[in-house]
Motif scaffolding. Structure first.
Motif, PDB file in Angstrom:
ATOM      1  N   GLY A  88     -10.948 -18.060   3.522  1.00 16.33           N
ATOM      2  CA  GLY A  88     -12.228 -17.882   2.844  1.00 16.33           C
ATOM      3  C   GLY A  88     -12.451 -16.493   2.293  1.00 16.33           C
ATOM      4  N   LYS A  89     -11.394 -15.792   1.972  1.00 17.55           N
ATOM      5  CA  LYS A  89     -11.524 -14.426   1.453  1.00 17.55           C
ATOM      6  C   LYS A  89     -11.959 -14.441  -0.005  1.00 17.55           C
ATOM      7  CE  LYS A  89      -9.911 -12.243   5.075  1.00 17.55           C
ATOM      8  NZ  LYS A  89     -10.514 -11.139   5.749  1.00 17.55           N
ATOM      9  N   GLY A  90     -12.783 -13.464  -0.379  1.00 17.10           N
ATOM     10  CA  GLY A  90     -13.211 -13.287  -1.759  1.00 17.10           C
ATOM     11  C   GLY A  90     -12.223 -12.405  -2.505  1.00 17.10           C
ATOM     12  N   ARG A  91     -12.416 -12.320  -3.817  1.00 19.41           N
ATOM     13  CA  ARG A  91     -11.480 -11.547  -4.649  1.00 19.41           C
ATOM     14  C   ARG A  91     -11.394 -10.084  -4.249  1.00 19.41           C
ATOM     15  NH1 ARG A  91     -12.633 -13.962 -10.589  1.00 19.41           N
ATOM     16  NH2 ARG A  91     -14.727 -13.797  -9.811  1.00 19.41           N
ATOM     17  N   GLN A  92     -12.523  -9.478  -3.897  1.00 17.85           N
ATOM     18  CA  GLN A  92     -12.502  -8.057  -3.525  1.00 17.85           C
ATOM     19  C   GLN A  92     -11.624  -7.822  -2.298  1.00 17.85           C
ATOM     20  OE1 GLN A  92     -16.625  -7.114  -2.995  1.00 17.85           O
ATOM     21  NE2 GLN A  92     -17.058  -7.042  -5.188  1.00 17.85           N
ATOM     22  N   ALA A  93     -11.778  -8.646  -1.300  1.00 19.01           N
ATOM     23  CA  ALA A  93     -10.973  -8.502  -0.080  1.00 19.01           C
ATOM     24  C   ALA A  93      -9.505  -8.779  -0.374  1.00 19.01           C
ATOM     25  CB  ALA A  93     -11.475  -9.444   1.009  1.00 19.01           C
ATOM     26  N   LEU A  94      -9.236  -9.770  -1.198  1.00 17.10           N
ATOM     27  CA  LEU A  94      -7.846 -10.099  -1.539  1.00 17.10           C
ATOM     28  C   LEU A  94      -7.193  -8.964  -2.314  1.00 17.10           C
ATOM     29  CD1 LEU A  94      -8.386 -13.829  -2.484  1.00 17.10           C
ATOM     30  CD2 LEU A  94      -7.149 -12.950  -0.490  1.00 17.10           C
ATOM     31  N   ALA A  95      -7.933  -8.349  -3.225  1.00 16.88           N
ATOM     32  CA  ALA A  95      -7.391  -7.204  -3.979  1.00 16.88           C
ATOM     33  C   ALA A  95      -7.056  -6.063  -3.026  1.00 16.88           C
ATOM     34  CB  ALA A  95      -8.389  -6.756  -5.042  1.00 16.88           C
ATOM     35  N   ARG A  96      -7.934  -5.816  -2.056  1.00 15.70           N
ATOM     36  CA  ARG A  96      -7.676  -4.766  -1.048  1.00 15.70           C
ATOM     37  C   ARG A  96      -6.422  -5.083  -0.239  1.00 15.70           C
ATOM     38  NH1 ARG A  96     -13.037  -4.724  -0.081  1.00 15.70           N
ATOM     39  NH2 ARG A  96     -12.824  -6.202   1.615  1.00 15.70           N
ATOM     40  N   GLU A  97      -6.304  -6.332   0.199  1.00 18.64           N
ATOM     41  CA  GLU A  97      -5.138  -6.731   1.000  1.00 18.64           C
ATOM     42  C   GLU A  97      -3.842  -6.554   0.210  1.00 18.64           C
ATOM     43  OE1 GLU A  97      -5.810 -10.734   2.326  1.00 18.64           O
ATOM     44  OE2 GLU A  97      -7.253 -10.121   3.852  1.00 18.64           O
ATOM     45  N   LEU A  98      -3.850  -6.958  -1.046  1.00 17.81           N
ATOM     46  CA  LEU A  98      -2.639  -6.822  -1.864  1.00 17.81           C
ATOM     47  C   LEU A  98      -2.284  -5.358  -2.088  1.00 17.81           C
ATOM     48  CD1 LEU A  98      -3.166  -9.686  -4.456  1.00 17.81           C
ATOM     49  CD2 LEU A  98      -1.478  -9.602  -2.602  1.00 17.81           C
ATOM     50  N   ARG A  99      -3.291  -4.509  -2.283  1.00 18.12           N
ATOM     51  CA  ARG A  99      -3.014  -3.058  -2.419  1.00 18.12           C
ATOM     52  C   ARG A  99      -2.377  -2.522  -1.147  1.00 18.12           C
ATOM     53  NH1 ARG A  99      -7.925  -2.867  -5.101  1.00 18.12           N
ATOM     54  NH2 ARG A  99      -9.014  -2.249  -3.222  1.00 18.12           N
ATOM     55  N   ARG A 100      -2.909  -2.932   0.022  1.00 17.93           N
ATOM     56  CA  ARG A 100      -2.352  -2.473   1.296  1.00 17.93           C
ATOM     57  C   ARG A 100      -0.918  -2.949   1.482  1.00 17.93           C
ATOM     58  NH1 ARG A 100      -7.245  -3.770   3.858  1.00 17.93           N
ATOM     59  NH2 ARG A 100      -6.306  -5.662   4.676  1.00 17.93           N
ATOM     60  N   LYS A 101      -0.583  -4.071   0.910  1.00 16.56           N
ATOM     61  CA  LYS A 101       0.764  -4.613   1.025  1.00 16.56           C
ATOM     62  C   LYS A 101       1.702  -4.054  -0.039  1.00 16.56           C
ATOM     63  CE  LYS A 101      -0.226  -8.616   3.672  1.00 16.56           C
ATOM     64  NZ  LYS A 101       0.538  -8.073   4.776  1.00 16.56           N
ATOM     65  N   GLY A 102       1.188  -3.156  -0.876  1.00 15.83           N
ATOM     66  CA  GLY A 102       2.033  -2.480  -1.851  1.00 15.83           C
ATOM     67  C   GLY A 102       2.300  -3.264  -3.125  1.00 15.83           C
ATOM     68  N   VAL A 103       1.489  -4.267  -3.409  1.00 20.56           N
ATOM     69  CA  VAL A 103       1.669  -5.056  -4.626  1.00 20.56           C
ATOM     70  C   VAL A 103       1.008  -4.315  -5.782  1.00 20.56           C
ATOM     71  CG1 VAL A 103       1.163  -7.261  -5.759  1.00 20.56           C
ATOM     72  CG2 VAL A 103       1.752  -7.205  -3.330  1.00 20.56           C
ATOM     73  N   ALA A 104       1.748  -4.139  -6.867  1.00 24.98           N
ATOM     74  CA  ALA A 104       1.236  -3.434  -8.038  1.00 24.98           C
ATOM     75  C   ALA A 104       0.084  -4.210  -8.667  1.00 24.98           C
ATOM     76  CB  ALA A 104       2.352  -3.244  -9.059  1.00 24.98           C
ATOM     77  N   GLN A 105      -0.828  -3.480  -9.280  1.00 26.18           N
ATOM     78  CA  GLN A 105      -1.970  -4.098  -9.955  1.00 26.18           C
ATOM     79  C   GLN A 105      -1.515  -5.107 -11.004  1.00 26.18           C
ATOM     80  OE1 GLN A 105      -5.138  -4.102  -9.347  1.00 26.18           O
ATOM     81  NE2 GLN A 105      -5.745  -5.209 -11.180  1.00 26.18           N
ATOM     82  N   SER A 106      -0.429  -4.813 -11.697  1.00 22.72           N
ATOM     83  CA  SER A 106       0.072  -5.728 -12.732  1.00 22.72           C
ATOM     84  C   SER A 106       0.536  -7.059 -12.145  1.00 22.72           C
ATOM     85  CB  SER A 106       1.213  -5.071 -13.508  1.00 22.72           C
ATOM     86  OG  SER A 106       2.275  -4.747 -12.624  1.00 22.72           O
TER      87      SER A 106
END
Length: 184
Positions: A88-106
């Motif tokens: 049930g995560k929202g986009r903001q939390a998912l964006a944070r998680e992906l940044r922490r995992k080192g996934v590039a913005q692109s």
């Protein structure tokens, strides 16, 4: 043939005195990927922790990327889908998680764009209705609003959506009041 000679036949990677071989690094990555998907940055971190040289790690990950086993865009897509659907995560939390995992913005942007505002609102509404069932019936409106809004905020939903969804759910439950007191 002794064991060391047999193991040397399978190792086609160049050996680094302190950093292991490319084949060994690939095996470590394959074991990790057998459990769950990892971003490239996560695998680099795991290999570094195990003492592999940066050059060895890069060569191993380049080879795994060539065959499609390491793909940050695919990882981001899978991560976003599963975490939104099941946690049930929202986009903001998912964006944070992906940044922490080192996934590039692109790589993260297309995966996050797959969640529409309507999808996000529908999921937030589901979460609110589930939480409402566990709240005491005699809980006053202010406390109910704060608990519900806090739950969605911790899951990364946008503030404007939180207010709209919580207000609608409380109105359905016939709890009088409006959000005028909550908006700055």
């Amino acid at each position: 043939m002794d064991r060391s000679a047999a193991s040397d036949i399978g190792d086609s990677g160049a050996e680094d005195a302190d950093g292991g071989t490319v084949e060994q690094a690939k095996r470590v990555c394959l074991r990790l990927l057998g459990v769950r998907a990892y971003s490239r940055a996560e695998l680099v971190q795991r290999l570094t922790t195990k003492g592999y040289a940066p050059e060895v790690s890069e060569q191993a990950l380049d080879r795994l990327a060539e065959v499609g086993l390491v793909d940050d865009a695919a990882f981001a897509e899978q991560w976003v889908h599963s975490r939104h659907r099941f946690s049930g995560k929202g986009r903001q939390a998912l964006a944070r998680e992906l940044r922490r995992k080192g996934v590039a913005q692109s790589d993260a942007a297309p995966a996050l764009a797959a969640i529409t505002a309507a999808d996000e609102e529908a999921r937030a509404t589901e979460l609110i209705h589930r939480k409402l069932r566990s709240l005491p019936r005699d809980l006053d409106r202010d406390r109910a609003f704060r608990r519900l809004a806090g739950m969605l905020a911790r899951r990364g939903y946008a503030q404007h959506m939180i207010y709209r969804v919580v207000e609608a759910a409380l109105a359905e439950r016939d709890i009088p009041g409006d959000i005028a007191g909550y908006i700055d």
